[in-house]
Design a protein around this motif. Structure first.
Motif, PDB file in Angstrom:
ATOM      1  N   LYS A  56       0.832  -1.202   0.000  1.00  0.00           N
ATOM      2  CA  LYS A  56       0.000   0.000   0.000  1.00  0.00           C
ATOM      3  C   LYS A  56       0.870   1.256   0.000  1.00  0.00           C
ATOM      4  O   LYS A  56       0.541   2.257  -0.645  1.00  0.00           O
ATOM      5  CB  LYS A  56      -0.939   0.002   1.210  1.00  0.00           C
ATOM      6  CG  LYS A  56      -2.165  -0.859   1.042  1.00  0.00           C
ATOM      7  CD  LYS A  56      -3.064  -0.316  -0.067  1.00  0.00           C
ATOM      8  CE  LYS A  56      -4.211  -1.259  -0.369  1.00  0.00           C
ATOM      9  NZ  LYS A  56      -4.998  -0.786  -1.546  1.00  0.00           N
ATOM     10  N   MET A  57       1.986   1.223   0.729  1.00  0.00           N
ATOM     11  CA  MET A  57       2.897   2.369   0.725  1.00  0.00           C
ATOM     12  C   MET A  57       3.449   2.605  -0.684  1.00  0.00           C
ATOM     13  O   MET A  57       3.588   3.748  -1.131  1.00  0.00           O
ATOM     14  CB  MET A  57       4.040   2.145   1.708  1.00  0.00           C
ATOM     15  CG  MET A  57       3.601   1.944   3.150  1.00  0.00           C
ATOM     16  SD  MET A  57       2.634   3.335   3.793  1.00  0.00           S
ATOM     17  CE  MET A  57       1.842   2.553   5.212  1.00  0.00           C
ATOM     18  N   LYS A  58       3.737   1.527  -1.372  1.00  0.00           N
ATOM     19  CA  LYS A  58       4.206   1.620  -2.753  1.00  0.00           C
ATOM     20  C   LYS A  58       3.146   2.264  -3.646  1.00  0.00           C
ATOM     21  O   LYS A  58       3.454   3.119  -4.486  1.00  0.00           O
ATOM     22  CB  LYS A  58       4.569   0.216  -3.249  1.00  0.00           C
ATOM     23  CG  LYS A  58       4.667   0.051  -4.752  1.00  0.00           C
ATOM     24  CD  LYS A  58       5.823   0.842  -5.347  1.00  0.00           C
ATOM     25  CE  LYS A  58       5.921   0.557  -6.843  1.00  0.00           C
ATOM     26  NZ  LYS A  58       6.966   1.400  -7.486  1.00  0.00           N
ATOM     27  N   GLU A  59       1.877   1.871  -3.460  1.00  0.00           N
ATOM     28  CA  GLU A  59       0.790   2.430  -4.263  1.00  0.00           C
ATOM     29  C   GLU A  59       0.722   3.947  -4.135  1.00  0.00           C
ATOM     30  O   GLU A  59       0.380   4.650  -5.091  1.00  0.00           O
ATOM     31  CB  GLU A  59      -0.553   1.828  -3.845  1.00  0.00           C
ATOM     32  CG  GLU A  59      -0.791   0.408  -4.315  1.00  0.00           C
ATOM     33  CD  GLU A  59      -2.169  -0.096  -3.912  1.00  0.00           C
ATOM     34  OE1 GLU A  59      -3.080   0.746  -3.724  1.00  0.00           O
ATOM     35  OE2 GLU A  59      -2.332  -1.319  -3.768  1.00  0.00           O
ATOM     36  N   PHE A  60       1.035   4.460  -2.948  1.00  0.00           N
ATOM     37  CA  PHE A  60       0.965   5.902  -2.707  1.00  0.00           C
ATOM     38  C   PHE A  60       2.317   6.585  -2.917  1.00  0.00           C
ATOM     39  O   PHE A  60       2.495   7.742  -2.563  1.00  0.00           O
ATOM     40  CB  PHE A  60       0.412   6.168  -1.311  1.00  0.00           C
ATOM     41  CG  PHE A  60      -1.072   5.991  -1.216  1.00  0.00           C
ATOM     42  CD1 PHE A  60      -1.928   7.073  -1.329  1.00  0.00           C
ATOM     43  CD2 PHE A  60      -1.622   4.724  -1.049  1.00  0.00           C
ATOM     44  CE1 PHE A  60      -3.300   6.908  -1.259  1.00  0.00           C
ATOM     45  CE2 PHE A  60      -2.995   4.541  -0.980  1.00  0.00           C
ATOM     46  CZ  PHE A  60      -3.841   5.634  -1.087  1.00  0.00           C
ATOM     47  N   ASP A  61       3.265   5.834  -3.462  1.00  0.00           N
ATOM     48  CA  ASP A  61       4.573   6.370  -3.845  1.00  0.00           C
ATOM     49  C   ASP A  61       5.399   6.861  -2.659  1.00  0.00           C
ATOM     50  O   ASP A  61       6.193   7.783  -2.773  1.00  0.00           O
ATOM     51  CB  ASP A  61       4.413   7.506  -4.872  1.00  0.00           C
ATOM     52  CG  ASP A  61       5.689   7.739  -5.673  1.00  0.00           C
ATOM     53  OD1 ASP A  61       6.438   6.767  -5.900  1.00  0.00           O
ATOM     54  OD2 ASP A  61       5.935   8.892  -6.064  1.00  0.00           O
ATOM     55  N   PHE A  62       5.208   6.228  -1.502  1.00  0.00           N
ATOM     56  CA  PHE A  62       6.028   6.550  -0.341  1.00  0.00           C
ATOM     57  C   PHE A  62       7.299   5.704  -0.357  1.00  0.00           C
ATOM     58  O   PHE A  62       7.320   4.587  -0.877  1.00  0.00           O
ATOM     59  CB  PHE A  62       5.276   6.277   0.966  1.00  0.00           C
ATOM     60  CG  PHE A  62       4.073   7.159   1.177  1.00  0.00           C
ATOM     61  CD1 PHE A  62       4.030   8.454   0.698  1.00  0.00           C
ATOM     62  CD2 PHE A  62       2.972   6.679   1.877  1.00  0.00           C
ATOM     63  CE1 PHE A  62       2.928   9.264   0.902  1.00  0.00           C
ATOM     64  CE2 PHE A  62       1.862   7.476   2.094  1.00  0.00           C
ATOM     65  CZ  PHE A  62       1.833   8.775   1.602  1.00  0.00           C
ATOM     66  N   GLY A  63       8.349   6.239   0.245  1.00  0.00           N
ATOM     67  CA  GLY A  63       9.544   5.459   0.491  1.00  0.00           C
ATOM     68  C   GLY A  63       9.419   4.757   1.827  1.00  0.00           C
ATOM     69  O   GLY A  63       8.341   4.729   2.435  1.00  0.00           O
ATOM     70  N   THR A  64      10.524   4.184   2.302  1.00  0.00           N
ATOM     71  CA  THR A  64      10.510   3.564   3.619  1.00  0.00           C
ATOM     72  C   THR A  64      11.714   4.011   4.436  1.00  0.00           C
ATOM     73  O   THR A  64      12.748   4.400   3.901  1.00  0.00           O
ATOM     74  CB  THR A  64      10.502   2.022   3.549  1.00  0.00           C
ATOM     75  OG1 THR A  64      11.608   1.570   2.761  1.00  0.00           O
ATOM     76  CG2 THR A  64       9.216   1.503   2.957  1.00  0.00           C
ATOM     77  N   ASP A  65      11.514   3.945   5.736  1.00  0.00           N
ATOM     78  CA  ASP A  65      12.565   4.147   6.726  1.00  0.00           C
ATOM     79  C   ASP A  65      12.792   2.789   7.368  1.00  0.00           C
ATOM     80  O   ASP A  65      11.874   2.230   7.968  1.00  0.00           O
ATOM     81  CB  ASP A  65      12.115   5.190   7.752  1.00  0.00           C
ATOM     82  CG  ASP A  65      12.862   5.077   9.076  1.00  0.00           C
ATOM     83  OD1 ASP A  65      14.096   4.984   9.029  1.00  0.00           O
ATOM     84  OD2 ASP A  65      12.206   5.082  10.133  1.00  0.00           O
ATOM     85  N   CYS A  66      13.999   2.249   7.230  1.00  0.00           N
ATOM     86  CA  CYS A  66      14.303   0.901   7.706  1.00  0.00           C
ATOM     87  C   CYS A  66      15.328   0.944   8.832  1.00  0.00           C
ATOM     88  O   CYS A  66      16.192   1.820   8.867  1.00  0.00           O
ATOM     89  CB  CYS A  66      14.849   0.042   6.563  1.00  0.00           C
ATOM     90  SG  CYS A  66      13.688  -0.164   5.190  1.00  0.00           S
ATOM     91  N   VAL A  67      15.224  -0.030   9.736  1.00  0.00           N
ATOM     92  CA  VAL A  67      16.183  -0.114  10.832  1.00  0.00           C
ATOM     93  C   VAL A  67      16.812  -1.508  10.909  1.00  0.00           C
ATOM     94  O   VAL A  67      17.394  -1.866  11.933  1.00  0.00           O
ATOM     95  CB  VAL A  67      15.543   0.269  12.186  1.00  0.00           C
ATOM     96  CG1 VAL A  67      15.205   1.755  12.207  1.00  0.00           C
ATOM     97  CG2 VAL A  67      14.304  -0.557  12.481  1.00  0.00           C
ATOM     98  N   SER A  68      16.697  -2.267   9.825  1.00  0.00           N
ATOM     99  CA  SER A  68      17.378  -3.559   9.743  1.00  0.00           C
ATOM    100  C   SER A  68      17.543  -3.930   8.283  1.00  0.00           C
ATOM    101  O   SER A  68      16.847  -3.399   7.400  1.00  0.00           O
ATOM    102  CB  SER A  68      16.585  -4.661  10.462  1.00  0.00           C
ATOM    103  OG  SER A  68      15.456  -5.049   9.702  1.00  0.00           O
TER     104      SER A  68
END
Length: 380
Positions: A56-68
């Motif tokens: 769903k985040m991809k559908e809205f063109d968001f990136g991600t914040d990862c901690v691993s």
């Protein structure tokens, strides 16, 4: 949020239930308000790494914040552009750094000179150049639980002001890292907008320090931290994103062409999720009845860990309300979701919805007592 009791009868309890309509409405609100100012949003995967959520985040063109490293892999599996993946965390392993470098992620948010030195070394061996941001500790106090503050001097996170000159000097000798940003994060479940204004003021001050040292970075990352209403999820299903982004637009002083990045987690997904659990037994206590359910702190640890409050509803009953302690089956007295709450009259076999569990429910689940990890289901 509505619950399909007929469908629920077909699913083994306990399970996580995600309302897709509410999730989409929330993400639409975020995107519309962030786009007003040209802001970049990264979803903090630690809130909920379910692949369906990430898609769903991809559908809205968001990136991600990862901690691993595994969060990076899961983001890529969901179709997230690696150039929109930021990698944070105070203890990145060599293997995780290698995953980030080999996938060409957007940025490593770095928290110490030893970490920068290690990234520089690994990048050199791989023939890569790592884009990095310095995570600075702004020493800004916020109104939240002390376990989830991250931006004061006593916290383990970030680089303190007295180390800035040493860090800048060290960077001059690192050929395989490229400083592109400054990163800040002050805590989680913040509801007072003044806390974010205070962060902006501090960022402005620290930007001046770097400007005086002839450093202007490409982007500023102000983290996330926006809270939700755990006590009134029906009345406040979508957080105050318009007000939140407006604070930064009015208070933060960006340099020309500087981009602003956010790392929002809980506020995007918490309200769309509920933990559905079945009542196993009801027994009398001293002043209340115990509703003993088949979910426990293994499925939602927040009440035990943070003394967090979640709204709990009996979605099977229309009986007059009674007072209950809602407790789980784990052999710990801390395995308690709520004490002395008013809830519709409850009997064995009823289904309860523990609300606002879309963040830090499934993501923090464990197999303590050799329990099986439960699944998440989507409304469509």
């Amino acid at each position: 949020m509505s619950f399909d009791l007929n469908k629920f009868q077909e699913i083994k309890t306990p399970f996580y239930w995600y309302d897709v309509d509410l999730l989409e409405q929330t993400l639409k609100c975020v995107k519309e308000n962030a786009d007003k100012y040209g802001y970049n949003v990264h979803y903090a995967v630690k809130a909920n790494g379910n692949l369906g959520i990430l898609r769903k985040m991809k559908e809205f063109d968001f990136g991600t914040d990862c901690v691993s490293g595994n969060e990076i892999k899961q983001s890529i599996a969901a179709g997230i552009d690696p150039k929109k993946i930021a990698f944070a965390g105070v203890g990145k392993s060599d293997e995780e750094i290698t995953i980030g470098l080999e996938n060409g992620i957007f940025c490593f948010n770095c928290e110490s000179i030893p970490e920068l030195e290690n990234i520089n070394s690994i990048a050199g061996k791989l023939g890569k150049k790592a884009d990095v941001a310095l995570r600075l500790n702004p020493n800004v106090h916020v109104s939240t639980h002390h376990y989830i503050t991250t931006g004061i001097e006593e916290n383990k996170f970030g680089i303190n002001e007295w180390d800035f000159e040493e860090v800048i000097a060290a960077l001059q000798n690192m050929e395989n890292v490229n400083l592109i940003g400054l990163h800040f994060h002050v805590g989680s479940q913040i509801l007072d907008m003044q806390d974010f204004r205070n962060l902006c003021v501090r960022v402005n001050e620290l930007q001046e320090w770097f400007y005086a040292h002839n450093i202007i970075v490409d982007h500023i990352n102000v983290g996330g931290g926006l809270g939700i209403s755990y006590t009134q999820p029906n009345e406040e299903p979508i957080p105050a994103f318009a007000e939140y982004f407006k604070v930064f637009a009015e208070t933060l002083k960006l340099r020309p062409k500087q981009q602003l990045h956010f790392e929002l987690g809980r506020s995007l997904v918490a309200q769309c999720g509920s933990l559905i659990t079945k009542v196993l037994y009801v027994k009398r206590g001293v002043n209340t009845k115990f509703a003993i359910v088949d979910a426990g702190m293994t499925e939602l640890i927040r009440p035990a860990l943070y003394q967090a409050v979640h709204k709990i509803e009996n979605i099977s009953s229309n009986l007059p309300s009674e007072r209950y302690d809602v407790v789980g089956p784990i052999c710990e007295s801390s395995d308690c979701f709520a004490k002395g709450i008013d809830m519709a009259g409850t009997k064995r076999g009823d289904l309860l919805a523990i609300r606002s569990a879309g963040a830090y429910g499934e993501a923090m689940a464990s197999t303590y007592n050799l329990r099986t990890l439960v699944k998440g289901y989507f409304s469509k």
